[in-house]
Design an enzyme around this catalytic site. Structure first.
Site, short mmCIF file in Angstrom:
data_model
loop_
_atom_site.label_atom_id
_atom_site.label_comp_id
_atom_site.label_asym_id
_atom_site.label_seq_id
_atom_site.Cartn_x
_atom_site.Cartn_y
_atom_site.Cartn_z
N CYS A 21 39.56 58.47 36.04
CA CYS A 21 38.20 57.97 35.76
C CYS A 21 38.35 56.53 35.28
O CYS A 21 38.04 56.20 34.14
CB CYS A 21 37.52 58.83 34.70
SG CYS A 21 37.53 60.61 35.05
N ALA A 22 38.81 55.67 36.16
CA ALA A 22 39.30 54.35 35.77
C ALA A 22 38.21 53.41 35.27
O ALA A 22 38.46 52.57 34.41
CB ALA A 22 40.04 53.70 36.94
N GLY A 23 37.00 53.53 35.80
CA GLY A 23 35.94 52.61 35.38
C GLY A 23 36.39 51.17 35.56
O GLY A 23 36.93 50.78 36.60
N GLY A 58 38.86 49.71 34.30
CA GLY A 58 40.30 49.54 34.37
C GLY A 58 41.01 49.25 33.07
O GLY A 58 42.19 48.89 33.08
N GLY A 59 40.34 49.43 31.94
CA GLY A 59 40.97 49.10 30.66
C GLY A 59 42.27 49.85 30.42
O GLY A 59 43.27 49.26 30.01
N LYS A 60 42.27 51.16 30.68
CA LYS A 60 43.48 51.94 30.44
C LYS A 60 44.52 51.71 31.53
O LYS A 60 45.73 51.73 31.27
CB LYS A 60 43.13 53.41 30.28
CG LYS A 60 42.36 53.68 28.98
CD LYS A 60 42.05 55.12 28.78
CE LYS A 60 41.34 55.32 27.42
NZ LYS A 60 40.04 54.63 27.36
N ASP A 74 40.26 59.90 31.42
CA ASP A 74 39.34 59.32 30.45
C ASP A 74 37.96 59.87 30.80
O ASP A 74 37.17 59.23 31.49
CB ASP A 74 39.39 57.79 30.53
CG ASP A 74 38.63 57.11 29.41
OD1 ASP A 74 38.10 57.83 28.54
OD2 ASP A 74 38.56 55.88 29.41
N CYS A 84 35.82 59.60 24.38
CA CYS A 84 35.33 58.81 23.25
C CYS A 84 34.20 59.59 22.57
O CYS A 84 33.12 59.08 22.31
CB CYS A 84 34.87 57.42 23.68
SG CYS A 84 33.69 57.39 25.04
#
Length: 409
Positions: A214-216, A218-220, A283, A336
């Site tokens: 669930c990269a969204g 790309g923060g992680k 995530d 979160c």
């Protein structure tokens, strides 16, 4: 607020910033502010926030509610003045009012937070500072701290690669860190310390083939790329390509060559990766209850139907992660959220569906990652292992749940 600004062009940027700050500070504590004032009107909440949260007191209110100023709101009424002269919550105020949490969720929060409920709610109603993750492939923390010295940057308390910039109080303008040249050079990314810790814990033990499910934005993926080094291959996927946002710009700025975008095309674009991943980072989509410091309006918008939808999505994404994981590989489940329904309950249900997986002792990774002992109440039992629950009160981070599971083959 944007519409108000467009319709009131006479208000300068300083005024718009102050109004925005006040609106959000009212939303952070609207239940307790109303209880103190004995009124749930917008005016009552704004008066209380200005006098109490902003510490302007009665003198400050009298100055802005000037009866000689035809543009000023009406002066304080006798009842308003009495409420603010000796502000206090009623003795019978329920916990959801004291904690400024939605009443319908108080049972879930109590289950997660126990006797810390009110203290955790108060911390969740505070403003969040700006956390940054140092891109260790381009800089070190000392260099970023030096570059951001004028912003009063300090090291984060737990993450060894984190920097914290204070957001200020009352009508102070939040720091615009993305204007800094160190950001433009890719030396840091904006990322809450809790999210940094989740990424560092996921990377413990190493991996060469990673799926960020669930990269969204790309923060992680970016954090994992910096931590795991040039030998890793990270497949960043999201089932809604709009959530990728500016991920390509972020990858280019970070200077990494190890992230491959998997676009959501066809019936199952991840099928070629089934059974191959050393690490699957989930995530998961969630209610975001741990981020309410940054989005205080969200806690009053959240409805039971949204929670039910998230629980189904979490089960689906965990099942997809199981198919991707090779024997001996791991899943790192992250939300979160502070709600047990989205965290340990989802993993309990997952383990019943997938008996080949077991929860690892996730809490044991805390000290190797942070160099510090695990704080009280952060570790919690999940299955036959442990997970981590971070919170503004316990760890001065956003609220996060982190848990590692291993495919026993």
């Amino acid at each position: 607020m944007k519409d108000w600004g467009l319709g009131h062009r006479f208000a300068g940027s300083k005024d718009r910033n102050a109004i925005g700050n006040l609106v959000f500070d009212v939303l952070r504590r609207q239940s307790s502010l109303s209880a103190i004032m004995g009124s749930d009107t917008v005016r009552a909440r704004v008066l209380a926030a200005y006098a109490l949260t902003w510490n302007r007191g009665l003198a400050g209110l009298d100055a802005v509610l000037d009866p000689d100023d035809r543009h000023a709101p009406p002066a304080l009424s006798p009842d308003e003045r009495r409420a603010l002269e000796a502000p206090a919550l009623p003795g019978d105020a329920p916990d959801h009012v004291r904690a400024n949490l939605p009443e319908w969720l108080i049972g879930s929060f109590r289950r997660a937070l126990d006797d810390r409920l009110v203290a955790e709610g108060e911390a969740l109603a505070a403003r969040a500072d700006v956390d940054l993750r140092v891109n260790t492939t381009k800089a070190d923390r000392a260099a970023v701290l030096s570059a951001l010295g004028p912003l009063d940057a300090t090291p984060t308390p737990w993450s060894p690669i984190g920097v914290r910039v204070p957001v200020g109080e009352a009508d102070a303008k939040a720091p615009h860190v993305v204007s800094e040249f160190a950001f433009k050079r890719g030396e840091f990314e904006v990322q809450d310390e809790g999210s940094q810790l989740a990424s560092l814990i996921a990377a413990e033990g190493g991996a060469t083939n990673v799926v960020d499910l669930c990269a969204g934005g790309g923060g992680k993926s970016l954090a994992l790329a910096a931590r795991l080094g040039p030998s890793v291959r990270i497949h960043a996927y999201d089932n809604d390509k709009r959530r990728f946002g500016d991920i390509l710009d972020r990858i280019a700025r970070a200077g990494t060559q190890t992230i491959e975008i998997v676009e959501p095309r066809g019936p199952d674009p991840l099928a070629p990766l089934d059974g191959t991943a050393d690490l699957v980072v989930v995530d998961a989509p969630c209610t975001g209850t741990g981020t309410w410091r940054r989005r205080p309006d969200a806690k009053w918008r959240l409805a039971p139907g949204a929670l039910a939808t998230r629980l189904m999505q979490q089960d689906e994404v965990l099942d997809r992660a199981a198919r991707l994981t090779r024997p001996g590989g791991r899943i790192c489940y992250i939300t979160c959220s502070l709600l047990p329904e989205e965290n340990e309950d989802r993993l309990d249900a997952f383990l019943k569906r997938h008996p080949a997986f077991a929860v690892e002792d996730t809490a044991a990774f805390w000290q190797p990652v942070t160099g510090k002992p695990l704080p009280p109440h952060v570790g919690l039992a999940v299955g036959k292992g442990t997970g981590l629950r971070l919170s503004p009160y316990l760890t001065s981070t956003d609220g996060f749940f982190v848990c590692l599971l291993r495919h026993r083959g």
